[in-house]
Design an enzyme around this catalytic site. Sequence first.
Site, PDB file in Angstrom:
ATOM      1  N   ARG A 168       9.409  -3.320   9.181  1.00  0.00           N
ATOM      2  CA  ARG A 168       8.670  -3.933  10.293  1.00  0.00           C
ATOM      3  C   ARG A 168       8.584  -5.446  10.087  1.00  0.00           C
ATOM      4  O   ARG A 168       7.891  -5.914   9.191  1.00  0.00           O
ATOM      5  CB  ARG A 168       7.263  -3.346  10.415  1.00  0.00           C
ATOM      6  CG  ARG A 168       6.460  -3.973  11.547  1.00  0.00           C
ATOM      7  CD  ARG A 168       5.255  -3.162  11.965  1.00  0.00           C
ATOM      8  NE  ARG A 168       4.197  -3.119  10.973  1.00  0.00           N
ATOM      9  CZ  ARG A 168       2.970  -2.639  11.204  1.00  0.00           C
ATOM     10  NH1 ARG A 168       2.677  -2.136  12.397  1.00  0.00           N
ATOM     11  NH2 ARG A 168       2.076  -2.619  10.247  1.00  0.00           N
ATOM     12  N   ASP A 453      -5.734  -3.240   7.425  1.00  0.00           N
ATOM     13  CA  ASP A 453      -4.738  -4.303   7.537  1.00  0.00           C
ATOM     14  C   ASP A 453      -5.190  -5.269   8.619  1.00  0.00           C
ATOM     15  O   ASP A 453      -6.340  -5.224   9.068  1.00  0.00           O
ATOM     16  CB  ASP A 453      -3.336  -3.733   7.776  1.00  0.00           C
ATOM     17  CG  ASP A 453      -3.192  -3.038   9.133  1.00  0.00           C
ATOM     18  OD1 ASP A 453      -4.113  -3.145   9.983  1.00  0.00           O
ATOM     19  OD2 ASP A 453      -2.148  -2.394   9.348  1.00  0.00           O
TER      20      ASP A 453
END
EC number: 2.3.3.9
Length: 539
Positions: A168, A453
């Site tokens: 990603r 996150d």
Amino acid sequence: MSAPAPSPLAIVDAEPLERQGEVLTDAALAFLAELHHRFTPRRDELLARRAERRAEIARTSTLDFLPETAHIRDDPDWRVAPAPPALEDRRVEITGPTDRKMTINALNSGAKVWLADFEDASAPTWANVIGGQLNLIDAYERRIDFTSPEGKSYALRPDDVLATVVTRPRGWHLDERHLRAADGRPVPGALVDFGLYFFHNARRLLAQGKGPYFYLPKTESHLEARLWNDVFVFAQDHLSLPQGTIRATVLIETITAAYEMDEILYELRDHASGLNAGRWDYLFSIVKNFRDGGPGFVLPDRNAVTMTAPFMRAYTELLVRTCHKRGAHAIGGMAAFIPSRRDPEVNAVAFDKVKADKDREASDGFDGSWVAHPDLVPVARASFDAVLGDRPHQKDRLREDVRVTAAELIDVASLDAKPTHQGLRNAVQVGTRYIEAWLRGLGAVAIFNLMEDAATAEISRSQIWQWVNAGVVFENGEKATADLVRKVAAEELAAIREEVGEDAFAAGKWSQAHDLLLRVALDADYTEFLTLPAYELLG
């Protein structure tokens, strides 16, 4: 017309790191420069379009499916390209940053896929950006190991049990300040992460029977998907690789993208492998886009918005229906629990919740789902094994029973839960603790037994902003005001100082984190992404 003249090499503006020359070769830098030359102007136009669309939402407080692309949604015949063998079975995917220990643990975890994250689970220090690329190369060459400070050794298991890597890159909005093109501008972080990984690993992965696979974050429209597709076409031509070698899974983690799922798959159809339902960024996007939409768009505490909420059910069921109609995988959301080393009762309760969540996803038709910790892999796998059996997926479940209207996707007002004073305190706690770790270079942080996150920090600070600007009154009679937020933030900073001790507090980034949280939660002008001002403070 003649082809554009080749761009000069990208310029490195950073203190050199050990082994960085293995990643930043002249050929790789020239490739990044060409990506920047060809695609950054379109990136800039699309970022401007985001602002225009947000202004329209502020004016109308609504969204709808695009009338100009109805022919794509209504066409029953088109499909995405068949999945390559390495992405046929995705029943459990583990996520995490690309540090050396995580790289080994994720590949060894027993998950079918590892989302190797340069985005929300990674703070983009230069060491993390380059070190992550080196760790992936070392893993593919089977020359990676790690010894912890306690002396524990980590090494890869045999090839046949290693997870397939899906990388990603950063979102379109973030630049990489350490790499500049000849025009003096920083190269977009998305192109840096994608370009370096693809350039160094595409042929290596093909030789291993896999390929360069990507997760695409924070996509807001099918036009942004079209840009990625054009990047893929150029990159494959540049390395003389067949078109379709690259495969991409798009995270539907913005509210605008939820109205363009068909179109996003269509734009990427030769390279698409699926869509993913990302919970926290999705809620963050709803708050960001409808932050001035009135009481009907005020979200309660983030933990009160489960995937069974009506508007979340509409989103996830539409995602499954859309994916399966087009032959793509539908990947479910994150199980973020981090097992406790000291409290088996906490673990037992949490594992039951994870099982119920994954059972629901599997029964709804998802083909796989995310976990944040290796101990959750067997829990999620059992849920999908019970539904899938020996089948690699359930794309034959077309979910033609699903009918979702435009209004249902933004029906936040159907929630019974309300914001609470404890919810405000939790948002301050999580935001402060996460930002402090991020400023120290850590992007995935265990806080209160959950792996947090950047997305969780975004929803935390955005809810504070929304509650203050909406004048929310909590259950204890207190009104959400800037002064109340400052009071709670000061209390939490003092509690952290007492918890960690003076030396650790002084060595950390606690005051900077406190100040930045208040800035992005209380400024009158809403900051689009907290990582933008945070990046200016990152070493």
